[in-house]
Design an enzyme around this catalytic site. Structure first.
Site, short mmCIF file in Angstrom:
data_model
loop_
_atom_site.label_atom_id
_atom_site.label_comp_id
_atom_site.label_asym_id
_atom_site.label_seq_id
_atom_site.Cartn_x
_atom_site.Cartn_y
_atom_site.Cartn_z
N ASP A 124 -6.34 2.80 -8.73
CA ASP A 124 -7.58 3.14 -8.05
C ASP A 124 -7.95 4.58 -8.40
OD1 ASP A 124 -9.68 3.76 -6.46
OD2 ASP A 124 -8.72 3.25 -4.55
N SER A 150 0.84 -1.21 0.00
CA SER A 150 0.00 0.00 0.00
C SER A 150 0.87 1.26 0.00
CB SER A 150 -0.86 0.02 1.25
OG SER A 150 -0.02 0.24 2.38
N ASP A 200 -1.08 -2.00 -4.19
CA ASP A 200 -2.43 -1.80 -3.65
C ASP A 200 -2.78 -0.30 -3.77
OD1 ASP A 200 -4.76 -2.51 -2.29
OD2 ASP A 200 -3.85 -2.33 -0.29
N SER A 245 -11.44 -7.39 6.14
CA SER A 245 -11.07 -7.93 7.45
C SER A 245 -12.33 -8.20 8.26
CB SER A 245 -10.18 -6.93 8.20
OG SER A 245 -8.84 -7.07 7.76
P1 13P Z 1 -9.04 -4.19 5.66
O1 13P Z 1 -8.76 -2.86 6.29
O2 13P Z 1 -10.45 -4.61 5.84
O3 13P Z 1 -8.07 -5.22 6.08
O4 13P Z 1 -8.86 -3.99 4.06
C1 13P Z 1 -7.60 -4.00 3.46
C2 13P Z 1 -7.63 -3.59 2.03
O5 13P Z 1 -8.66 -3.52 1.38
C3 13P Z 1 -6.33 -3.26 1.40
O6 13P Z 1 -6.49 -2.76 0.12
O1 G3H Z 2 -5.99 0.23 1.63
C1 G3H Z 2 -5.86 0.10 2.83
C2 G3H Z 2 -4.79 -0.74 3.38
O2 G3H Z 2 -5.20 -1.31 4.59
C3 G3H Z 2 -3.48 -0.03 3.50
O3 G3H Z 2 -3.44 0.95 4.45
O4 G3H Z 2 -1.91 2.76 3.52
O5 G3H Z 2 -2.28 2.44 6.01
O6 G3H Z 2 -0.95 0.80 4.71
P1 G3H Z 2 -2.08 1.80 4.69
ZN ZN Z 3 -8.17 -1.57 -0.23
#
Ligand code: 13P
Ligand code: G3H
Ligand code: ZN
Length: 333
Positions: free
Chosen positions: A116, A56, A94, A237
């Site tokens: 995205d 991410s 991500d 989650s």
């Molecule tokens: P959660 O916060 O539900 O684990 O989702 C993670 C997610 O979608 C990362 O792209």
């Molecule tokens: O898209 C959401 C994920 O849980 C990543 O979050 O950018 O805090 O790592 P983050």
């Molecule tokens: Zn996500």
């Protein structure tokens, strides 16, 4: 330019085809550090589950994109060392938010990227997604796109309310962009507080919040429009209450944290949903284990003595998701 193929990674194409046909979903676990990555690889190798390692924006800021990419290369070798002869591991960006970022990931060896552009107007989402697809496909890198808006924070784009994906848009979007998979909004959201208490009911016995169900009708409409097309669920989650309880009993404060019930994710896995994103649950497992060690052994100051138990707890969590929720075990023998 390094091809992901040279470092033993795979893209999502075959993986998704098999998952849609087989009625299971591939786990997409976020990683930010060595312990998470070790736990993901151990769980995947032990269960012979294909796996998506995802990076991410927060992870890139925290750990550095290049370092994470090399950790993924190491993960392929580690998986083999653990006896997984033909590891099926994807390295995925991500929530990519620009063409330049997606290009940089393709160029350094990621095998899959998400663009995205769901917060942009429809036509702009199409234009940016298509630009990424045109670039990535030259290198056989697969592309995930998003239509619809999840409530909560998506990599710093905050949305107060979710907007379900409109089934009437998906054929046009998938055809014009050429994307390989589509993230949709059907009621999930990011983080450990997926629903406000006023959106939920309360179980009279336990006092716990019971969230509203996902919009399976929207999912089924989308499936009808795009038969067999790979669908992705973000924000999946389940916020295990055991972890919330351990955290709260050991000095933490997570009142009314609530996620997506696992039965609903199991049901979604049997449909065209073939990638399920899980990040927060791993954070909760890690935090619960660390808080417990800190509370039980206040004299402990060797990080391996609390990161080790945290890693073991995450591995347990990942194995549970793979075997009991997504059904991807044994699919990468
Ligand atoms: P959660 O916060 O539900 O684990 O989702 C993670 C997610 O979608 C990362 O792209
Ligand atoms: O898209 C959401 C994920 O849980 C990543 O979050 O950018 O805090 O790592 P983050
Ligand atoms: Zn996500």
């Amino acid at each position: 330019m390094v091809s992901y193929k040279e470092i033993g990674l795979v893209n999502t194409r075959e993986m998704f085809k098999k998952a849609v046909a087989g009625g299971y979903a591939i786990p997409a676990f976020n990683f930010n550090n060595m312990e998470q990555l070790q736990a993901i690889i151990q769980a995947s190798a032990e269960t012979k589950s294909p796996v998506i390692l995802q990076v991410s924006k927060g992870a890139r800021n925290y750990a550095n994109q290049t370092l994470l990419r090399y950790m993924a290369e190491g993960a392929v070798e580690y998986a083999k060392e653990l006896g997984w002869e033909h590891p099926q591991i994807v390295l995925h960006l991500d929530h990519g938010d620009s063409f330049e970022l997606c290009k940089s990931c393709v160029d350094m060896g990621f095998s899959s990227v998400m663009i995205d552009a769901s917060s942009l107007p429809y036509e702009e989402n199409i234009a940016l997604t298509k630009k990424v697809v045109d670039y990535a496909h030259q290198y056989d890198v697969t592309v995930e796109a998003e239509l619809g808006v999840l409530a909560g924070v998506e990599d710093e784009v905050a949305a107060e309310e979710s907007h379900y994906t409109r089934p009437e848009e998906v054929i046009d979007f998938a055809t014009r962009t050429g994307c390989d998979s589509l993230a949709i909004s059907i009621g999930t959201s990011h983080g450990a507080y997926k629903f406000k208490p006023e959106q939920c009911t309360r179980d009279p016995k336990t006092g716990r919040l019971v969230p509203p169900p996902l919009a399976f009708d929207v999912l089924h409409e989308i499936e009808k429009k795009l038969p067999g097309f790979p669908i992705v669920l973000h924000g999946s989650s389940s916020v295990p209450q055991e972890y919330v309880d351990i955290i709260n009993a050991n000095g933490g404060k997570l009142p009314d944290a609530v996620g997506i019930p696992e039965e609903q994710l199991r049901e979604a896995s049997k449909s065209a949903v073939c990638k399920i994103n899980i990040d927060s649950d791993s954070r909760l497992a890690m935090t619960a284990a660390i808080r417990k060690v800190f509370n039980d052994k206040p004299g402990e100051f060797d990080p391996r003595k609390y990161l080790g138990p945290a890693r073991d707890e995450m591995k347990k969590l990942y194995m549970h998701k793979i075997i009991n929720v997504l059904g991807s075990d044994g699919k990468a023998e």
